[in-house]
Design an enzyme around this catalytic site. Structure first.
Site, PDB file in Angstrom:
ATOM      1  N   HIS A 166       0.827  -1.211   0.000  1.00  0.00           N
ATOM      2  CA  HIS A 166       0.000   0.000   0.000  1.00  0.00           C
ATOM      3  C   HIS A 166       0.858   1.257   0.000  1.00  0.00           C
ATOM      4  O   HIS A 166       0.698   2.135  -0.856  1.00  0.00           O
ATOM      5  CB  HIS A 166      -0.911  -0.009   1.233  1.00  0.00           C
ATOM      6  CG  HIS A 166      -1.713   1.243   1.404  1.00  0.00           C
ATOM      7  ND1 HIS A 166      -3.055   1.307   1.127  1.00  0.00           N
ATOM      8  CD2 HIS A 166      -1.363   2.489   1.825  1.00  0.00           C
ATOM      9  CE1 HIS A 166      -3.498   2.528   1.367  1.00  0.00           C
ATOM     10  NE2 HIS A 166      -2.489   3.273   1.801  1.00  0.00           N
ATOM     11  N   GLU A 167       1.778   1.342   0.951  1.00  0.00           N
ATOM     12  CA  GLU A 167       2.544   2.579   1.097  1.00  0.00           C
ATOM     13  C   GLU A 167       3.469   2.824  -0.087  1.00  0.00           C
ATOM     14  O   GLU A 167       3.613   3.955  -0.566  1.00  0.00           O
ATOM     15  CB  GLU A 167       3.333   2.555   2.406  1.00  0.00           C
ATOM     16  CG  GLU A 167       2.484   2.427   3.660  1.00  0.00           C
ATOM     17  CD  GLU A 167       1.509   3.575   3.850  1.00  0.00           C
ATOM     18  OE1 GLU A 167       1.712   4.642   3.251  1.00  0.00           O
ATOM     19  OE2 GLU A 167       0.524   3.391   4.587  1.00  0.00           O
ATOM     20  N   HIS A 179       1.931   4.416  -3.062  1.00  0.00           N
ATOM     21  CA  HIS A 179       1.851   5.877  -3.071  1.00  0.00           C
ATOM     22  C   HIS A 179       3.002   6.454  -3.911  1.00  0.00           C
ATOM     23  O   HIS A 179       2.851   7.487  -4.573  1.00  0.00           O
ATOM     24  CB  HIS A 179       1.933   6.434  -1.651  1.00  0.00           C
ATOM     25  CG  HIS A 179       0.632   6.386  -0.907  1.00  0.00           C
ATOM     26  ND1 HIS A 179      -0.520   6.967  -1.376  1.00  0.00           N
ATOM     27  CD2 HIS A 179       0.299   5.822   0.287  1.00  0.00           C
ATOM     28  CE1 HIS A 179      -1.507   6.777  -0.517  1.00  0.00           C
ATOM     29  NE2 HIS A 179      -1.039   6.081   0.505  1.00  0.00           N
ATOM     30  N   GLU A 214      -5.779   7.163  -2.318  1.00  0.00           N
ATOM     31  CA  GLU A 214      -5.773   6.130  -1.281  1.00  0.00           C
ATOM     32  C   GLU A 214      -6.259   4.791  -1.824  1.00  0.00           C
ATOM     33  O   GLU A 214      -5.702   3.739  -1.508  1.00  0.00           O
ATOM     34  CB  GLU A 214      -6.645   6.562  -0.107  1.00  0.00           C
ATOM     35  CG  GLU A 214      -5.907   7.310   0.970  1.00  0.00           C
ATOM     36  CD  GLU A 214      -4.775   6.508   1.589  1.00  0.00           C
ATOM     37  OE1 GLU A 214      -4.962   5.316   1.916  1.00  0.00           O
ATOM     38  OE2 GLU A 214      -3.681   7.067   1.732  1.00  0.00           O
ATOM     39  N   HIS A 243      -8.948   8.479   3.256  1.00  0.00           N
ATOM     40  CA  HIS A 243      -9.103   7.081   3.621  1.00  0.00           C
ATOM     41  C   HIS A 243     -10.560   6.636   3.538  1.00  0.00           C
ATOM     42  O   HIS A 243     -10.840   5.436   3.404  1.00  0.00           O
ATOM     43  CB  HIS A 243      -8.566   6.839   5.030  1.00  0.00           C
ATOM     44  CG  HIS A 243      -7.079   7.000   5.146  1.00  0.00           C
ATOM     45  ND1 HIS A 243      -6.485   8.202   5.436  1.00  0.00           N
ATOM     46  CD2 HIS A 243      -6.067   6.109   4.982  1.00  0.00           C
ATOM     47  CE1 HIS A 243      -5.171   8.048   5.467  1.00  0.00           C
ATOM     48  NE2 HIS A 243      -4.893   6.798   5.194  1.00  0.00           N
TER      49      HIS A 243
END
Length: 685
Positions: free
Chosen positions: A337-338, A341, A361, A425
């Site tokens: 996920h991170e 980004h 997100e 989010h």
């Protein structure tokens, strides 16, 4: 060379003791020495487009004083390009001035995707407040210790209300919870009003997970270093909050003991997640890592004291050790996920507010889930739940639900005009819902032991097209059709275009994507799946001899090479699949048309195979040649002849009057290389 080994599980929360073979030394007989860097043509193409930027600005009718900088270039198999630009006007950087120019193979502009609008000229170019006032506003917006604010850069800020002369102030510091901050504050240069702000630091929250006995990439030297062949590596912050940390090394290449008492254990989980994220993007989406240049990223572990968080800061991943420094936050889908980004930053660079914030997100949720499906770790079985292992709620429930986002109590299932006002989010909910429905359809079903039950917002029912197809469509949407300020309507338009690009107008894939967007209440626009697949344009493959590098081909970065490690059939470039001597999957593909008037159409190519495998019975390394997903030719380490080129042919008669996607693919096991070298691919009509 011994095959890679997996360590035995000894119990505990984190990755268990590992026995890991190092990276293959340069020049080893197992196929090392191969040039795995991206073909230089991608940078050359970017430079070429930059040299044409002034004429492009003129042709697009941009205002006097506007200058363009090429951020990226995406090339399709048919030679069409999608050039992403950023702008300045009268020497001032335009935040939100990005756009994508879509060109055909001849270089003619067919359409332009503008971010918000074409014009970026504000009503005034003269500020009435000073930088000091703007700096104070930036400091006021930040909530951190030891804040340091930049002097303020005069910019043009493009927003839904129009272009505005403004100052961008960047304030850096450390928040009370030890999370670093790099806050961008936009201050109106005529009124002093703060227009918006966003933080470069993207973060999530959770506790450590158990991923079992896994294999990671390391590098041999005077000692072993926790660094793989792509440059992913792990460092120990030793509870500090500044600097890059100390790279993990080990004397015997056995890492971790399954508990927090050994500082390597958390690093193994983090490094494993970084490696799997890189491999997912590389093998499934054809992107060579976060920056699409073949380089990995740093993972910092043991950050801060009792730090219950993990974050991406634009250059690296950072993981805290959780409460009492006892529960490192090194979950697999946290990494996916991170780090996604980072992919968003380097493609559409979606804003972190409004609809774009939700899309940002959700993109990380989608690709983080994709990493989980790709990895298929038995200790973290793939699912459509976000943060299901971290127990952030304290009752065993996930952080987010993709089949019904509203189950978390804050996210929305359906899009509405108010969604953009939510925290990203929660405004991510509709796109997460879209991803699940496009992948699995509506209704109730059990997948990997988890029961899901979703309904569309418009009451329709439909079946899904599979998560990987949806991920490929969304990646093309992100990299080709979205801009920094894109909203849900733009996401629908871009995804339908991407589905048609990949699978054709009227295809089941396009219809599935379209139904899923209607299913989250995003209104239909002018782009639809209606019609049939466009008739083929005729012609042969592009760059079948590979002498122009990656031009015309889409796939894994590196196999198209001029390395002298293996000879070309002609010229110096070829497609070298395999030859890695380690677990790897590689592919290259291109779509071409077979004219309906062809009398005896064929596809020919030359192939050379050599191997270090000694077995005469077991296929360890394999390669395939596929047309439209159907395997036509198969090869392995058992194939003959060895070390000499032979020509192969495929009859294309059944494909007359259609577009055909040709794909060369190979997989290798953990050691003892096999090279499948392909050259001089040609169509004969």
């Amino acid at each position: 060379m011994n095959r890679l080994k997996s360590g035995l599980a000894t119990g505990g929360l984190l990755a268990l003791a590992l026995a890991i073979s190092p990276a293959i030394p340069a020049g080893a007989a197992t196929g090392a020495g191969r040039d795995t860097a991206p073909a230089p043509e991608s940078q050359s193409l970017k430079a070429t487009e930059q040299s044409r930027a002034a004429s492009a600005a003129s042709a697009l009718g941009l205002a006097s004083g506007e200058k363009l900088t090429v951020k990226s270039v995406v090339t399709d198999p048919n030679g069409a390009t999608h050039v992403r630009y950023e702008r300045t006007i009268d020497g001032l950087r335009v935040i939100g001035g990005d756009f994508v120019s879509h060109k055909n193979a001849a270089g003619d502009v067919k359409s332009v995707t503008w971010n918000i609008r074409k014009s970026v000229k504000p009503s005034t170019m003269t500020p009435t407040i000073g930088k000091a006032t703007a700096q104070k506003a930036g400091l006021a917006a930040a909530k951190a210790d030891d804040e340091k604010a930049s002097a303020g850069e005069l910019v043009v800020f493009q927003s839904a209300t129009g272009p505005t002369l403004a100052y961008e102030v960047i304030t850096e510091g450390i928040k009370a919870d030890q999370t670093p901050t790099r806050l961008h504050t936009i201050v109106d240069a005529t009124t002093g009003k703060t227009l918006t702000s966003w933080d470069d630091i993207k973060h999530g929250t959770g506790n450590s997970i158990f991923v079992g006995s896994v294999t990671i990439g390391t590098t041999a030297g005077t000692s072993y270093t926790m660094k793989d062949t792509h440059g992913n590596y792990a460092t120990d912050m030793n509870q500090g909050t500044s600097g890059t940390g100390t790279t993990f090394t080990d004397a015997d290449d056995v890492w971790g003991n399954g508990t927090q008492s050994n500082r390597q254990s958390a690093a193994v989980d983090a490094h494993y997640g970084a490696g799997k994220t890189y491999d997912y993007y590389n093998t499934q989406l054809g992107r060579a890592g976060i920056w699409n240049n073949g380089t990995g990223a740093r993972s910092r572990v043991h950050y801060g004291q009792n730090y219950v968080n993990a974050f991406w800061d634009g250059t690296q991943m950072t993981y805290g050790d959780g409460s009492s420094n006892a529960n490192p936050l090194v979950e697999l889908d946290v990494a996916g996920h991170e780090m996604s980004h980072g992919v968003t930053e380097n493609t559409a660079n979606l804003n972190y507010s409004g609809d774009a914030g939700g899309l940002n997100e959700a993109t990380s949720d989608i690709f983080g889930t994709g990493v989980e499906w790709y990895t298929n770790n038995p200790s973290d079985v793939p699912d459509y739940l976000i943060g299901e292992e971290i127990n952030i709620n304290g009752n065993g429930t996930p952080l987010r639900y993709m089949d019904k986002p509203s189950k978390d109590g804050a996210s929305k299932d359906c899009w509405s005009s108010s969604v953009g006002g939510l925290d990203p989010h929660y405004s991510s909910g509709p796109l997460n819902h879209w991803y699940y429905m496009a992948s699995e359809g509506t209704g109730s079903k059990t997948i990997n032991g988890v029961t899901y039950n979703t309904t569309s917002c418009n009451g329709t029912t439909f079946t899904g097209i599979g998560h990987l197809k949806v991920e490929k469509i969304w990646y093309r949407t992100l990299s080709t059709y979205l801009t920094s300020g894109s909203n849900y309507a733009a996401a629908r338009t871009g995804a339908i275009k991407a589905a048609k690009d990949l699978y054709g107008a009227g295809s089941a894939e396009c219809v599935g994507v379209e139904k899923a967007f209607s299913g989250i209440s995003v209104p239909a626009g002018t782009e639809t799946c209606g019609g049939t697949t466009p008739p083929p344009t005729g012609g042969s493959l592009t760059n079948g001899g590979f002498e122009s590098g990656q031009t015309g081909w889409i796939g894994t970065s590196g196999p198209i090479t001029s390395s002298t490690g293996r000879p070309a059939h002609s010229g110096s470039w070829k497609l070298w699949l395999g030859g890695n001597g380690t677990t790897a999957s590689e592919n290259e593909s291109q779509t071409f048309a077979v004219p309906s008037t062809a009398t005896a159409p064929t596809l020919t190519y030359w192939i050379r195979i050599d191997t270090a495998e000694t077995t005469t019975t077991t296929q360890y390394d394999k390669a395939t040649v596929q047309l439209n997903g159907v395997t036509k030719h198969s090869y392995s380490n058992l194939s003959t002849p060895k070390a000499s080129y032979v020509q192969k042919s495929i009859d294309l008669t059944a494909y007359k009057g259609t577009n055909v996607t040709l794909k060369f693919a190979a997989t290798e096991d953990s050691s003892l290389q096999t090279s499948f070298v392909i050259d001089d691919v040609a169509t004969n009509f």
